[in-house]
Design a protein around this motif. Structure first.
Motif, mmCIF file in Angstrom:
data_model
loop_
_atom_site.group_PDB
_atom_site.id
_atom_site.type_symbol
_atom_site.label_atom_id
_atom_site.label_comp_id
_atom_site.label_asym_id
_atom_site.label_seq_id
_atom_site.Cartn_x
_atom_site.Cartn_y
_atom_site.Cartn_z
ATOM 1 N N ASP A 30 0.830 -1.212 0.000
ATOM 2 C CA ASP A 30 0.000 0.000 0.000
ATOM 3 C C ASP A 30 0.862 1.259 0.000
ATOM 4 O O ASP A 30 0.559 2.246 -0.680
ATOM 5 C CB ASP A 30 -0.930 0.014 1.214
ATOM 6 C CG ASP A 30 -2.091 -0.967 1.059
ATOM 7 O OD1 ASP A 30 -2.374 -1.347 -0.102
ATOM 8 O OD2 ASP A 30 -2.694 -1.355 2.080
ATOM 9 N N ARG A 33 2.285 1.762 -3.387
ATOM 10 C CA ARG A 33 1.281 2.300 -4.309
ATOM 11 C C ARG A 33 1.111 3.806 -4.122
ATOM 12 O O ARG A 33 0.897 4.537 -5.097
ATOM 13 C CB ARG A 33 -0.054 1.589 -4.093
ATOM 14 C CG ARG A 33 -0.069 0.161 -4.617
ATOM 15 C CD ARG A 33 -1.373 -0.534 -4.313
ATOM 16 N NE ARG A 33 -2.499 0.126 -4.966
ATOM 17 C CZ ARG A 33 -3.776 -0.218 -4.765
ATOM 18 N NH1 ARG A 33 -4.078 -1.190 -3.945
ATOM 19 N NH2 ARG A 33 -4.740 0.421 -5.404
ATOM 20 N N GLU A 34 1.198 4.270 -2.887
ATOM 21 C CA GLU A 34 1.108 5.704 -2.626
ATOM 22 C C GLU A 34 2.299 6.442 -3.244
ATOM 23 O O GLU A 34 2.151 7.533 -3.789
ATOM 24 C CB GLU A 34 1.027 5.971 -1.122
ATOM 25 C CG GLU A 34 -0.283 5.551 -0.484
ATOM 26 C CD GLU A 34 -1.495 6.199 -1.143
ATOM 27 O OE1 GLU A 34 -1.468 7.433 -1.365
ATOM 28 O OE2 GLU A 34 -2.453 5.477 -1.468
ATOM 29 N N TYR A 36 3.917 5.397 -5.832
ATOM 30 C CA TYR A 36 3.651 5.310 -7.272
ATOM 31 C C TYR A 36 2.715 6.433 -7.705
ATOM 32 O O TYR A 36 2.958 7.129 -8.693
ATOM 33 C CB TYR A 36 3.047 3.932 -7.557
ATOM 34 C CG TYR A 36 2.593 3.707 -8.981
ATOM 35 C CD1 TYR A 36 3.454 3.165 -9.922
ATOM 36 C CD2 TYR A 36 1.282 4.006 -9.369
ATOM 37 C CE1 TYR A 36 3.029 2.932 -11.229
ATOM 38 C CE2 TYR A 36 0.853 3.775 -10.664
ATOM 39 C CZ TYR A 36 1.729 3.240 -11.594
ATOM 40 O OH TYR A 36 1.308 3.015 -12.878
ATOM 41 N N LYS A 37 1.644 6.630 -6.941
ATOM 42 C CA LYS A 37 0.679 7.678 -7.271
ATOM 43 C C LYS A 37 1.316 9.064 -7.209
ATOM 44 O O LYS A 37 0.934 9.975 -7.931
ATOM 45 C CB LYS A 37 -0.514 7.618 -6.320
ATOM 46 C CG LYS A 37 -1.409 6.409 -6.530
ATOM 47 C CD LYS A 37 -2.517 6.379 -5.484
ATOM 48 C CE LYS A 37 -3.374 5.123 -5.604
ATOM 49 N NZ LYS A 37 -4.396 5.062 -4.530
ATOM 50 N N ALA A 38 2.305 9.214 -6.323
ATOM 51 C CA ALA A 38 2.992 10.500 -6.167
ATOM 52 C C ALA A 38 4.101 10.699 -7.199
ATOM 53 O O ALA A 38 4.794 11.719 -7.187
ATOM 54 C CB ALA A 38 3.565 10.613 -4.756
ATOM 55 N N TYR A 41 8.559 6.790 -8.650
ATOM 56 C CA TYR A 41 8.624 5.451 -9.233
ATOM 57 C C TYR A 41 9.862 4.674 -8.796
ATOM 58 O O TYR A 41 9.798 3.458 -8.589
ATOM 59 C CB TYR A 41 8.582 5.558 -10.763
ATOM 60 C CG TYR A 41 7.358 6.265 -11.271
ATOM 61 C CD1 TYR A 41 6.112 5.663 -11.219
ATOM 62 C CD2 TYR A 41 7.441 7.567 -11.780
ATOM 63 C CE1 TYR A 41 4.970 6.314 -11.672
ATOM 64 C CE2 TYR A 41 6.307 8.237 -12.238
ATOM 65 C CZ TYR A 41 5.076 7.607 -12.177
ATOM 66 O OH TYR A 41 3.959 8.256 -12.606
ATOM 67 N N SER A 60 -1.857 -6.233 -12.130
ATOM 68 C CA SER A 60 -1.595 -4.903 -11.556
ATOM 69 C C SER A 60 -0.142 -4.736 -11.182
ATOM 70 O O SER A 60 0.464 -3.695 -11.469
ATOM 71 C CB SER A 60 -2.485 -4.669 -10.333
ATOM 72 O OG SER A 60 -3.838 -4.625 -10.709
ATOM 73 N N TRP A 64 2.320 -1.909 -12.647
ATOM 74 C CA TRP A 64 2.987 -0.911 -11.805
ATOM 75 C C TRP A 64 4.504 -0.958 -11.982
ATOM 76 O O TRP A 64 5.151 0.077 -12.118
ATOM 77 C CB TRP A 64 2.632 -1.130 -10.336
ATOM 78 C CG TRP A 64 1.187 -0.913 -10.031
ATOM 79 C CD1 TRP A 64 0.324 -0.070 -10.668
ATOM 80 C CD2 TRP A 64 0.414 -1.575 -9.013
ATOM 81 N NE1 TRP A 64 -0.933 -0.147 -10.125
ATOM 82 C CE2 TRP A 64 -0.914 -1.057 -9.105
ATOM 83 C CE3 TRP A 64 0.687 -2.533 -8.050
ATOM 84 C CZ2 TRP A 64 -1.934 -1.474 -8.249
ATOM 85 C CZ3 TRP A 64 -0.321 -2.958 -7.195
ATOM 86 C CH2 TRP A 64 -1.616 -2.431 -7.300
ATOM 87 N N CYS A 68 7.052 1.866 -13.662
ATOM 88 C CA CYS A 68 8.252 2.365 -12.973
ATOM 89 C C CYS A 68 9.479 2.268 -13.871
ATOM 90 O O CYS A 68 10.277 3.214 -13.963
ATOM 91 C CB CYS A 68 8.492 1.577 -11.677
ATOM 92 S SG CYS A 68 7.268 1.890 -10.378
ATOM 93 N N GLU A 92 -4.689 0.649 -18.447
ATOM 94 C CA GLU A 92 -3.692 1.621 -18.890
ATOM 95 C C GLU A 92 -2.427 1.001 -19.478
ATOM 96 O O GLU A 92 -1.575 1.720 -20.005
ATOM 97 C CB GLU A 92 -3.300 2.544 -17.729
ATOM 98 C CG GLU A 92 -4.386 3.522 -17.306
ATOM 99 C CD GLU A 92 -4.725 4.518 -18.407
ATOM 100 O OE1 GLU A 92 -3.797 4.984 -19.105
ATOM 101 O OE2 GLU A 92 -5.925 4.814 -18.596
#
Length: 484
Positions: A30, A33-34, A36-38, A41, A60, A64, A68, A92
């Motif tokens: 988790d 993932r945060e 990654y969202k920010a 990478y 997924s 991801w 990266c 995506e």
């Protein structure tokens, strides 16, 4: 004792190594993932990689991790994971695959992946962004362009700061000058690059319009060294997108410029057009093609016809804050590579991965480059700050020449007012241009603003001359007192 120290040192090294491993793996999925969202990478990638060892078929995780790697420009590694993501119907993944293929100049694959992405969006009943349609069009143009890469001799390249690249265009005086408002000593916007031909009676530049990007404009030199208001170039070059970085050949009608509008394959592309003297409009601009243009930003093509050398700028190396200036020998007519005959990969030639690949056998450009080095920087003219006629034969060119402080202040006020008038006239010109294209409430608002500015100008126009007359009279009175 010595052995104990060695054991202690070895144990300490192991402890550091384990602490490094555990600190990187201490991040939860988790948390990764945060990151990654920010857009972090690099920090998120090790966690995704570790998780993939346990779940190699997780769509997924593959997506991801592939993203990266994509952002680290590790395209060959990224492809494997993004393909698994696409196979596992991660929405995506085809989009990133397409962008990755574009970066590798695999345009056919990029088109297929973009189309796969649009199909997935349609199936998911999601809106297809306009940007995807434009991306497909760019990929198709780039695919065609790659078949006709121009055979041009790139004789040198130089990586420089992006905000001062123009300092390295060492052109002969006959080819004019390129620079900023400061280096050209002309009142053009600070955040643009201007070009002045040899005769010095025009300046051309990309003018930033509020909320609309740049359009190509000019200013003409008037009597007494003054310059006209900003004038957009005739029809045929400016679009709803950005046009900037102009350069004219010595014929005065052949224009090179950069645009990120229709016909571009990346950001800015270099285009060529010619002025039709019969109706004062420009012919439809043509993309100059590869290797001059890439999927990145390419701009500011200039050709010194006296030395037969050209320059252009590109950020295709993607170094933050830097660009590459390429020097080349212009062809009299366009010559393209025959893909079936060349030994080198055409993508390498299109991207200019090695300038020596473009050289004929036994080519030597030493003398030509030395000739460039010998060009002296043009001497900046020493111009007076202003010319203010006091009386027959008496002209002031500096403020410290004033005898009267009151006269000096009045003259300064007249100068400030003239500057204010120019600013209002420029703003008025922009509003009138917007007014011609507006409707409804916007039209009414613009009409009010235009009328207000026009009223201001009617009040302001006589004031500078009135202040100058007052300054002149007061200064003359003081000069006469000094000579009594």
């Amino acid at each position: 004792m010595k052995m104990f120290r060695q054991i202690l040192k070895y144990s300490f090294a192991i402890l550091i190594a384990f602490s490094t491993i555990f600190s990187s793996s201490a991040l939860t999925l988790d948390e990764a993932r945060e990151l990654y969202k920010a857009g972090k990478y690099k920090e998120a990638a090790p966690v995704f990689k570790a998780q993939l060892k346990r779940r190699p078929n997780d769509g997924s995780l593959n997506h991801w991790y592939g993203v990266c790697l994509f952002h680290e420009k590790k395209y060959n590694e990224a492809e494997k994971y993004l393909k698994i993501g696409a196979k596992r119907k991660v929405l995506e993944s085809p989009h990133y695959l397409a962008d990755m293929y574009m970066a590798q100049y695999r345009f056919e694959d990029a088109i297929s992946s973009y189309e796969e992405y649009t199909a997935a969006l349609s199936k998911a009943k999601k809106q297809i962004p306009d940007s995807i349609g434009k991306a497909i069009a760019r990929a198709r143009r780039a695919k065609l362009m790659l078949q006709y890469v121009e055979r041009v001799q790139i004789i040198d390249s130089l990586i420089v700061d992006a905000d001062s690249f123009f300092k390295y265009f060492k052109m002969s005086p006959e080819s004019g000058r390129i620079g900023t408002n400061e280096t050209l000593d002309i009142d053009i916007p600070e955040n643009t690059i201007g070009y002045i031909p040899q005769r010095g009676d025009n300046v051309f530049f990309g003018y930033p319009l509020e909320g609309k990007g740049y359009e190509l404009c000019t200013k003409n030199k008037l009597i007494e060294g003054k310059w006209s208001d900003i004038i957009p170039l005739p029809n045929g070059v400016n679009t709803e997108q950005d046009e900037a970085y102009p350069f004219f050949l010595n014929d005065g009608v052949t224009l090179y410029f950069a645009s990120n509008g229709e016909g571009s394959i990346g950001g800015y592309d270099i285009f060529i057009t010619r002025l039709n003297l019969e109706n004062n409009t420009y012919l439809k601009p043509e993309n100059v093609g590869m290797p001059f243009n890439s999927i990145y930003n390419d701009y500011m093509m200039a050709i010194d016809e006296m030395l037969n050398i050209g320059w252009f700028v590109s950020d295709r190396e993607q170094i933050p804050g830097k660009v590459t200036i390429y020097l080349f020998i212009p062809n009299e007519s366009k010559q393209t590579y025959n893909i079936d005959e060349i030994k080198t990969d055409i993508k390498s030639l299109a991207l200019i991965r090695s300038i020596r690949e473009s050289w004929p056998e036994n080519a030597d450009y030493t003398d030509l480059l030395q000739q460039l080095d010998n060009i002296k920087e043009p001497q900046k003219e020493t111009r007076p700050d202003f010319i203010f006629a006091i009386y027959n034969g008496i002209h002031y060119t500096k403020l410290d020449q004033f005898v009267s402080l009151e006269a000096r202040n009045l003259y300064v006020k007249s100068k400030e007012l003239r500057k204010n008038i120019i600013q209002i006239e420029t703003k008025l010109s922009e509003l009138r241009s917007q007014y011609a294209k507006s409707k409804g409430s916007t039209l009414k608002r613009l009409s009010s603003e235009i009328q207000n500015l026009e009223s201001q100008l009617l009040t302001l126009y006589p004031q500078p001359e009135n202040y100058e007359n007052q300054a002149r009279k007061i200064e003359l009175d003081n000069l006469q007192k000094e000579h009594r």
